[in-house]
Design a protein around this motif. Sequence first.
Motif, short mmCIF file in Angstrom:
data_model
loop_
_atom_site.label_atom_id
_atom_site.label_comp_id
_atom_site.label_asym_id
_atom_site.label_seq_id
_atom_site.Cartn_x
_atom_site.Cartn_y
_atom_site.Cartn_z
N VAL A 83 29.94 62.67 47.72
CA VAL A 83 29.32 62.97 46.43
C VAL A 83 28.42 64.20 46.54
CG1 VAL A 83 27.81 62.07 44.62
CG2 VAL A 83 29.38 60.53 45.82
N LYS A 84 28.53 65.08 45.56
CA LYS A 84 27.69 66.27 45.56
C LYS A 84 26.23 65.86 45.31
CE LYS A 84 29.66 68.58 42.30
NZ LYS A 84 29.97 69.68 41.36
N GLU A 85 25.32 66.70 45.75
CA GLU A 85 23.91 66.42 45.53
C GLU A 85 23.65 66.31 44.04
OE1 GLU A 85 19.54 68.28 46.68
OE2 GLU A 85 21.36 69.03 47.64
N ARG A 86 22.88 65.31 43.68
CA ARG A 86 22.63 65.04 42.27
C ARG A 86 21.88 66.18 41.60
NH1 ARG A 86 22.54 60.43 45.24
NH2 ARG A 86 23.55 58.58 44.37
N GLU A 87 22.31 66.51 40.39
CA GLU A 87 21.69 67.59 39.64
C GLU A 87 20.40 67.11 38.96
OE1 GLU A 87 22.54 70.59 39.83
OE2 GLU A 87 24.68 70.96 39.63
N TYR A 88 19.49 68.03 38.73
CA TYR A 88 18.27 67.75 37.97
C TYR A 88 17.81 69.08 37.37
CZ TYR A 88 15.74 69.92 41.84
OH TYR A 88 15.27 70.80 42.77
N LEU A 89 16.92 69.00 36.42
CA LEU A 89 16.39 70.21 35.80
C LEU A 89 15.03 70.57 36.40
CD1 LEU A 89 17.20 69.79 31.99
CD2 LEU A 89 18.55 70.91 33.76
N THR A 90 14.83 71.86 36.59
CA THR A 90 13.53 72.33 37.07
C THR A 90 12.55 72.34 35.90
OG1 THR A 90 14.00 74.64 36.60
CG2 THR A 90 14.67 73.80 38.76
N GLU A 91 11.29 72.55 36.22
CA GLU A 91 10.28 72.60 35.16
C GLU A 91 10.58 73.71 34.15
OE1 GLU A 91 5.40 73.03 34.87
OE2 GLU A 91 6.36 72.52 36.78
N ASP A 92 11.01 74.88 34.64
CA ASP A 92 11.34 75.98 33.73
C ASP A 92 12.55 75.64 32.87
OD1 ASP A 92 9.25 77.53 34.60
OD2 ASP A 92 10.44 78.62 36.10
N GLU A 93 13.53 74.95 33.46
CA GLU A 93 14.73 74.59 32.70
C GLU A 93 14.41 73.56 31.62
OE1 GLU A 93 18.22 75.35 36.07
OE2 GLU A 93 17.13 73.46 36.03
N ILE A 94 13.52 72.63 31.93
CA ILE A 94 13.11 71.66 30.92
C ILE A 94 12.41 72.37 29.77
CG2 ILE A 94 11.60 69.69 30.44
CD1 ILE A 94 12.04 68.78 33.30
N ARG A 95 11.57 73.33 30.11
CA ARG A 95 10.87 74.10 29.08
C ARG A 95 11.88 74.85 28.20
NH1 ARG A 95 7.74 76.33 32.21
NH2 ARG A 95 5.89 75.00 31.94
N ALA A 143 18.31 62.81 33.89
CA ALA A 143 16.93 62.79 33.42
C ALA A 143 16.05 61.98 34.37
CB ALA A 143 16.86 62.21 32.01
N ARG A 144 16.59 60.92 34.94
CA ARG A 144 15.81 60.10 35.88
C ARG A 144 15.56 60.86 37.17
NH1 ARG A 144 15.15 54.76 35.46
NH2 ARG A 144 15.83 54.20 37.56
N TYR A 145 16.57 61.63 37.62
CA TYR A 145 16.37 62.46 38.81
C TYR A 145 15.33 63.53 38.52
CZ TYR A 145 20.64 60.25 40.48
OH TYR A 145 21.57 59.33 40.88
N THR A 146 15.39 64.07 37.32
CA THR A 146 14.42 65.11 36.92
C THR A 146 13.01 64.54 36.94
OG1 THR A 146 16.06 66.25 35.56
CG2 THR A 146 13.74 66.68 35.07
N PHE A 147 12.83 63.35 36.37
CA PHE A 147 11.52 62.72 36.36
C PHE A 147 11.01 62.49 37.78
CE2 PHE A 147 8.74 59.10 36.76
CZ PHE A 147 7.82 59.26 35.72
N GLY A 148 11.88 61.91 38.63
CA GLY A 148 11.47 61.62 40.00
C GLY A 148 11.09 62.86 40.76
N THR A 149 11.86 63.94 40.57
CA THR A 149 11.57 65.19 41.26
C THR A 149 10.25 65.79 40.80
OG1 THR A 149 13.94 65.62 41.43
CG2 THR A 149 12.47 67.49 41.79
N LEU A 150 10.06 65.85 39.49
CA LEU A 150 8.82 66.43 38.96
C LEU A 150 7.60 65.60 39.35
CD1 LEU A 150 9.86 67.55 35.36
CD2 LEU A 150 9.35 69.00 37.33
N ALA A 151 7.75 64.27 39.29
CA ALA A 151 6.62 63.40 39.62
C ALA A 151 6.18 63.59 41.06
CB ALA A 151 7.00 61.94 39.36
#
Length: 407
Positions: free
Chosen positions: A218-230, A345-353
């Motif tokens: 499985v490829k590494e899970r994608e997430y959005l960076t802070e700039d991408e979320i903005r 979105a959950r990966y994004t939250f975990g990464t940012l947190a």
Amino acid sequence: MSRSTFKVLFYVNGSKEKDGIVPIMGRVTINGTVSQFSCKQSIPKTLWDVKGNKAKGKGKEAREINLTLDNIKAQIIKHYQRISDREAFVTAEMVRNAYQGIGSEYETLIKAFDKDCANFLKRVGKDRTIGTYKVMVRARNYVAAFIKAFYKRNDMSMLELTPDFIKEFAAYLTTERNLKNATIWLNCMWLKGVVMRAHYNGLIPRNPFAQFHISPNVKEREYLTEDEIRTVMTHEFENLSLAFVRDLFVFACFTALSFVDMKELTTDEIVEINGEKWIIGKRHKTDVPFQVKLLDIPLQIIERYKHLSKGKLVFGEINYWTMCKQLKKVIKECGIEKQISYHCARYTFGTLALTKGMPIESVSRVLGHTNIITTQIYAKITTQKLDNDLTMFGNKLNKAFNDVSMI
């Protein structure tokens, strides 16, 4: 092509003789395979014709026994012909089992798959989801298409399966269906599970896929960076449906809710603690309690779509597949070249947190994980996180060695 050898004969079991009466047994022989069974009949030993494999004489008892044996033989021949028409590989045990009605639901691979699918469907809404059921049925259809393409049949005996079958199936999914490695792995695991259960239930003598292994890779899970979320948050959509899909994705990024938890979110789960709003509930998938504070942005989103609420559902009725399809358009219109799903979105939250310094134990509680090891999968060590950690570490080192000069 060699001709099949098929034979049915009857004999008496002398070792079971009691008061001169012996039980009548049957034996099926096909291509060297032998299987025996009881005819549920008994006869005086002196009345049995060993050479003729039947009762002697024309008396009433002999006629009735011989008629019964003729009927048994006719039934066995019928089963043999039926199985031979359908299967390329027939054993004496298969014919005997068909005659006795043993394992008839599991005679073939697709029938076994269908049986498992039916059992799985009964659990949907309890401890299984309709989405997973559809994935299982899709795997079943891939197996059926593979048998049709490579074996020119609609089904095949479970006893025909060899380790090469699942390897060829994996190759078929790659070359003919153009599936990615993770999807190939998933379909092979469904197939392997069906055969494994048949083996554990004693329906086939061995599991031919026991040693088969394929990495999901499985490829590494994608997430959005802070700039991408903005970027996503500030993009103006002309299509109101896309704006709605974007807003729910942002809501998930700020609350770590999975789509199904967001879909089932009710006003009862939004409570006030110390003057601030929180979501307190249990995860749909694991039934594990979770709690997350509603920040300003998710509160704005709830207020924005208050008119869509239905009953106690905060966002009304929303469909996963429709939303996922539109989310791809949202991400593309924002100019982001990543394969993003709602679960990202959950990966994004975990990464940012974690990047912002939230302890992993707290992140795990918000995500509703049963094990902190699962949370570590979500933890992305970003450049910003490394920079922050190393800067903090450097400052402490500088302070510790401030009075030391290199000689």
